[in-house]
Design a protein around this motif. Structure first.
Motif, PDB file in Angstrom:
ATOM      1  N   LEU A  85      42.025   1.378  14.289  1.00 41.36           N
ATOM      2  CA  LEU A  85      41.280   2.316  15.132  1.00 41.36           C
ATOM      3  C   LEU A  85      42.119   3.569  15.347  1.00 41.36           C
ATOM      4  N   ASP A  89      39.396   7.933  18.350  1.00 43.95           N
ATOM      5  CA  ASP A  89      38.070   7.331  18.198  1.00 43.95           C
ATOM      6  C   ASP A  89      37.873   6.228  19.240  1.00 43.95           C
ATOM      7  N   SER A 154      38.020   4.091  11.383  1.00 44.55           N
ATOM      8  CA  SER A 154      37.698   3.276  12.552  1.00 44.55           C
ATOM      9  C   SER A 154      36.441   2.435  12.393  1.00 44.55           C
TER      10      SER A 154
END
Length: 346
Positions: A85, A89, A154
């Motif tokens: 990730l 985000d 992500s």
């Protein structure tokens, strides 16, 4: 029960980092391990990370680039699945539960999901990525040179055992940038890809704010990617494809085509040649330089006939004498945010 590690790769995104960590911690708590790797941030990111205490595992390292963070994250993962990730985000509520259900429905090497395009204030713009759903057999299409539609980093969750056949990435020139490129596409050669057509996370666009004109929506640029204009796309893609070919050959013993096929790359070429250009240069492009571009539309295995016809019609709208109309057509092709702005005005 098969668990997941969410590796948050952090570098100087103090403004967004807490929201990213909180979104990861809000996922299935009994099945989710959150690891934050700070790649030598010089802002307040490290203090934010330390404030979570033992709720997360954290590593503070010297700056080594995205590839080094990916390699370390995979080394630390002791779960069945892993998601990288980006620290700007977010994941939406229930995202990991949805992904784990998808993995448990088949033997997938990767599960991907759509990401909403959000702004610096976490407001959804109405656009999402990717705009197309890949068909079954992404690996076979990649072996023919086609990059299948995928979200940015992500929106991809990998089976760790498969990813370890691609990673770790060697510390070589051209591989330290966009490490996610090698994971996203290399994994398709190792098993099936499952695509969830739901927006389960947010991809944040927060580059320099463009100027606005009175009475119109905020002007949008040619690219929705952060810190990446069309020139960077055009310059980077051939090097990334060549590096992917080498990596796949070294790790898997397979030979990919010498040249990759990707509409995003070809439309970046279109933008460079025709956006804000005189009419004669536009027609020179279509007559002498557009072969690969139209091939990426007509032969595209991910698009419907209707979408192909629409793309060709929009392309020829880029060639009309009225500069305002032709440049709007280029923007519409290049950037989903331009389509949303058009829809709001309509």
């Amino acid at each position: 029960m098969k668990d997941i590690t969410i590796v948050i790769c952090s570098y100087n995104y103090e403004r967004f980092l807490r929201e990213a960590i909180d979104s990861a911690l809000a996922q299935e708590p009994d099945r989710t391990h959150v690891v934050v790797i700070d790649d030598g941030s010089t802002d307040g990111s490290r203090a934010i990370i330390e404030s979570y205490g033992d709720r997360i595992a954290s590593v503070m390292k010297e700056n080594g680039g995205q590839a080094s963070a990916y390699n370390l994250g995979l080394e630390l993962a002791d779960t069945e699945y892993i998601l990288y990730l980006d620290s700007d985000d977010v994941l939406y509520e229930g995202a990991i539960a949805r992904v784990l259900d998808a993995f448990e429905s088949g033997q997938y090497a990767k599960v991907q999901f759509r990401l909403s395009v959000i702004d610096g204030e976490s407001v959804r713009t109405g656009a999402h990525v990717p705009n197309s759903t890949p068909p079954a057999g992404c690996g076979q299409l990649l072996r023919r040179g086609w990059l299948y539609p995928s979200p940015p980093a992500s929106g991809n969750v990998y089976r760790v055992s498969a990813l370890r056949r691609i990673l770790p990435l060697p510390k070589a020139k051209g591989r330290g940038i966009a490490a996610d490129f090698f994971a996203i596409y290399g994994i398709a050669l190792l098993g099936d890809v499952m695509a969830i057509d739901e927006e389960l996370g947010g991809y944040r666009v927060h580059g320099p704010k463009p100027e606005s004109k009175q009475g119109t929506d905020r002007q949008v640029g040619l690219s929705i990617a952060n810190c990446q204009d069309v020139n960077e796309v055009v310059n980077a893609f051939p090097h990334r494809w060549a590096a992917l070919r080498q990596l796949v050959n070294e790790r898997l013993g397979e030979e990919l085509p010498e040249r990759g096929l990707d509409f995003s790359y070809e439309k970046a070429h279109l933008c460079m040649r025709v956006y804000n250009a005189p009419l004669w240069k536009r027609w020179k492009w279509v007559l002498f330089e557009s072969g690969q571009y139209f091939r990426s539309i007509v032969a595209n295995p991910f698009w419907s006939v209707r979408k192909k016809i629409s793309a060709i019609a929009l392309t020829f709208a880029c060639l009309v004498p009225l500069r305002r109309i032709s440049d709007l057509a280029v923007l519409y092709i290049a950037n989903p945010l331009a389509r949303q702005a058009h829809a709001r005005r309509s």
